[in-house]
Design an enzyme around this catalytic site. Structure first.
Site, PDB file in Angstrom:
ATOM      1  N   ASN A 198      37.248  43.692  52.203  1.00 41.47           N
ATOM      2  CA  ASN A 198      37.658  43.286  53.288  1.00 41.47           C
ATOM      3  C   ASN A 198      39.028  42.682  52.896  1.00 41.47           C
ATOM      4  O   ASN A 198      39.378  41.918  52.352  1.00 41.47           O
ATOM      5  CB  ASN A 198      36.880  41.861  53.678  1.00 41.47           C
ATOM      6  CG  ASN A 198      37.519  41.192  54.856  1.00 41.47           C
ATOM      7  OD1 ASN A 198      38.390  41.609  55.711  1.00 41.47           O
ATOM      8  ND2 ASN A 198      37.001  39.968  55.002  1.00 41.47           N
ATOM      9  N   TRP A 199      40.076  43.502  53.607  1.00 37.88           N
ATOM     10  CA  TRP A 199      41.474  43.436  53.226  1.00 37.88           C
ATOM     11  C   TRP A 199      42.082  41.997  54.042  1.00 37.88           C
ATOM     12  O   TRP A 199      43.103  41.695  53.716  1.00 37.88           O
ATOM     13  CB  TRP A 199      42.510  44.632  53.758  1.00 37.88           C
ATOM     14  CG  TRP A 199      42.220  45.677  52.807  1.00 37.88           C
ATOM     15  CD1 TRP A 199      41.312  46.013  51.944  1.00 37.88           C
ATOM     16  CD2 TRP A 199      42.954  47.097  53.010  1.00 37.88           C
ATOM     17  NE1 TRP A 199      41.516  47.088  51.229  1.00 37.88           N
ATOM     18  CE2 TRP A 199      42.252  47.704  51.819  1.00 37.88           C
ATOM     19  CE3 TRP A 199      43.864  47.631  54.031  1.00 37.88           C
ATOM     20  CZ2 TRP A 199      42.952  49.042  51.817  1.00 37.88           C
ATOM     21  CZ3 TRP A 199      44.276  48.869  53.907  1.00 37.88           C
ATOM     22  CH2 TRP A 199      43.646  49.749  52.655  1.00 37.88           C
ATOM     23  N   LYS A 200      41.361  41.643  54.894  1.00 36.91           N
ATOM     24  CA  LYS A 200      41.883  40.454  55.538  1.00 36.91           C
ATOM     25  C   LYS A 200      43.194  40.763  56.337  1.00 36.91           C
ATOM     26  O   LYS A 200      43.338  41.602  56.664  1.00 36.91           O
ATOM     27  CB  LYS A 200      41.787  39.202  54.791  1.00 36.91           C
ATOM     28  CG  LYS A 200      40.507  39.070  54.315  1.00 36.91           C
ATOM     29  CD  LYS A 200      40.252  37.607  53.459  1.00 36.91           C
ATOM     30  CE  LYS A 200      38.959  37.506  52.767  1.00 36.91           C
ATOM     31  NZ  LYS A 200      38.867  36.224  52.204  1.00 36.91           N
ATOM     32  N   HIS A 214      33.025  36.602  60.045  1.00 41.00           N
ATOM     33  CA  HIS A 214      33.174  36.171  58.763  1.00 41.00           C
ATOM     34  C   HIS A 214      33.884  34.559  58.971  1.00 41.00           C
ATOM     35  O   HIS A 214      34.208  34.185  60.102  1.00 41.00           O
ATOM     36  CB  HIS A 214      34.731  37.155  58.640  1.00 41.00           C
ATOM     37  CG  HIS A 214      35.207  36.720  57.079  1.00 41.00           C
ATOM     38  ND1 HIS A 214      35.857  35.587  56.601  1.00 41.00           N
ATOM     39  CD2 HIS A 214      34.786  37.209  56.114  1.00 41.00           C
ATOM     40  CE1 HIS A 214      36.016  35.701  55.284  1.00 41.00           C
ATOM     41  NE2 HIS A 214      35.162  36.702  54.780  1.00 41.00           N
ATOM     42  N   GLU A 237      36.068  32.863  58.070  1.00 43.33           N
ATOM     43  CA  GLU A 237      37.531  32.704  58.233  1.00 43.33           C
ATOM     44  C   GLU A 237      37.742  32.785  60.021  1.00 43.33           C
ATOM     45  O   GLU A 237      38.458  32.131  60.552  1.00 43.33           O
ATOM     46  CB  GLU A 237      38.499  33.551  57.864  1.00 43.33           C
ATOM     47  CG  GLU A 237      38.622  33.218  56.338  1.00 43.33           C
ATOM     48  CD  GLU A 237      39.122  34.367  55.322  1.00 43.33           C
ATOM     49  OE1 GLU A 237      39.205  34.119  54.307  1.00 43.33           O
ATOM     50  OE2 GLU A 237      39.322  35.390  56.033  1.00 43.33           O
ATOM     51  N   GLU A 268      28.157  34.795  52.414  1.00 42.36           N
ATOM     52  CA  GLU A 268      29.217  34.149  51.757  1.00 42.36           C
ATOM     53  C   GLU A 268      29.346  32.909  51.969  1.00 42.36           C
ATOM     54  O   GLU A 268      29.896  32.218  52.843  1.00 42.36           O
ATOM     55  CB  GLU A 268      30.556  35.042  52.481  1.00 42.36           C
ATOM     56  CG  GLU A 268      30.782  36.359  52.291  1.00 42.36           C
ATOM     57  CD  GLU A 268      31.974  36.722  52.644  1.00 42.36           C
ATOM     58  OE1 GLU A 268      32.783  37.659  51.845  1.00 42.36           O
ATOM     59  OE2 GLU A 268      32.735  36.636  53.767  1.00 42.36           O
ATOM     60  N   GLY A 287      37.959  32.947  48.097  1.00 43.38           N
ATOM     61  CA  GLY A 287      39.341  32.716  47.484  1.00 43.38           C
ATOM     62  C   GLY A 287      39.384  31.435  46.883  1.00 43.38           C
ATOM     63  O   GLY A 287      40.462  30.933  46.777  1.00 43.38           O
ATOM     64  N   SER A 300      34.433  35.485  45.692  1.00 41.86           N
ATOM     65  CA  SER A 300      35.124  35.603  44.495  1.00 41.86           C
ATOM     66  C   SER A 300      34.175  36.537  43.311  1.00 41.86           C
ATOM     67  O   SER A 300      34.265  36.093  42.315  1.00 41.86           O
ATOM     68  CB  SER A 300      35.457  34.288  43.909  1.00 41.86           C
ATOM     69  OG  SER A 300      36.354  33.448  44.503  1.00 41.86           O
ATOM     70  N   GLY A 312      36.876  40.618  48.723  1.00 45.88           N
ATOM     71  CA  GLY A 312      38.207  40.379  49.217  1.00 45.88           C
ATOM     72  C   GLY A 312      39.471  40.688  48.366  1.00 45.88           C
ATOM     73  O   GLY A 312      39.513  42.122  48.376  1.00 45.88           O
ATOM     74  N   GLY A 313      40.014  39.951  47.547  1.00 42.77           N
ATOM     75  CA  GLY A 313      41.095  40.456  46.947  1.00 42.77           C
ATOM     76  C   GLY A 313      41.104  41.730  46.097  1.00 42.77           C
ATOM     77  O   GLY A 313      41.965  42.245  45.931  1.00 42.77           O
TER      78      GLY A 313
END
Length: 253
Positions: A9-11, A96, A98, A168, A174, A214, A235-236
């Site tokens: 997930n690049w966000k 998600h 966010e 999640e 994050g 994470s 994510g990252g």
């Protein structure tokens, strides 16, 4: 047996030129994943979908990070399912944390999106998870169960197993914190039990449930070795080909 799934997930990251660089460098990633019976892909910002899909083709799954439940209309700034289908996109992240936190996304609205995606033969990746406050109050299962029941409302028996669920915990996204393997397995197993209660054991055994929060190369194998954890929403670590590849190789080695 449920096939393992690693989904990035690049966000709100990567311009089209940066996304093209990733796509060009990722050509062997999908081949490595498939040879080890792992599904792998990235969900990217709308503006990156066309260039990434054009280069990656079917080597990796390419999905969107959100969609609207209506086919068209006066919804400024939204993107419809037919728009996504026309450019070859059939996976979409829904709900998600966010979007729930910053954009007022509710489980009821997610349900409309899930039903619309299934109607169009697409794959919803439905996110659920609790805040640190809810976790500390010991209400995780109660909270997650409500999200699952609301998200799956009116989803037909024959469509239920097509939905991918991503657990999640918000407190582990994050933050560098992550739920233990035992917590991830416990909640993913609970989600599977909830699906069983809504449908039956056959559907529950087919549904793929991911853990996200994470996830790192050092921890990915431990998570994916759990009986009810079928993969990871990342994510990252999915933003660079080498770090994403390291997640895959750490799991398959």
């Amino acid at each position: 047996m449920r096939r393992k799934l690693l989904l990035g997930n690049w966000k709100m990251n990567k311009t089209p030129s940066q996304a093209i660089e990733f796509a060009k460098a990722s050509k062997d990633l999908g081949k490595l994943a498939r040879s080890n019976k792992v599904d792998m892909g990235v969900c990217v910002p709308y503006i990156d979908l066309v260039p990434v899909k054009k280069i990656i083709k079917n080597s990796l799954i390419v999905g969107a990070e959100n969609c609207h439940y209506e086919d068209h209309g006066a919804f400024t700034g939204e993107v419809s399912i037919p728009m996504l289908k026309e450019i070859g996109i059939n996976w979409v992240i829904i709900g998600h944390s966010e979007r729930r936190t910053y954009d007022g996304e509710t489980s009821e609205k997610c349900n409309k999106k899930i039903l619309a995606l299934l109607k169009n033969g697409m794959v919803p990746v439905y996110c659920c998870g609790e805040s640190l406050e809810t976790y500390n109050e010991g209400k995780t299962k109660e909270f997650v169960k409500e999200q699952i029941i609301a998200g799956f409302k009116d989803v037909a028996y024959e469509d239920a197993s097509k939905v991918v669920i991503a657990y999640e915990p918000i407190w582990a996204i994050g933050t560098g914190k992550n739920a233990s393997e035992e917590i991830a397995e416990d909640i993913c197993k609970f989600i599977r039990t909830t699906i069983k209660s809504l449908y039956d054991v056959k559907v529950a055994n087919k549904v793929r449930i991911l853990y996200g929060g994470s996830v790192k190369p050092a921890s990915v194998k431990g998570y994916l070795s759990q009986k009810d954890v079928d993969g990871a929403l990342v994510g990252g670590a999915s933003l660079e080909v080498e770090s994403y590849k390291e997640l895959l190789t750490s799991y398959i080695d």
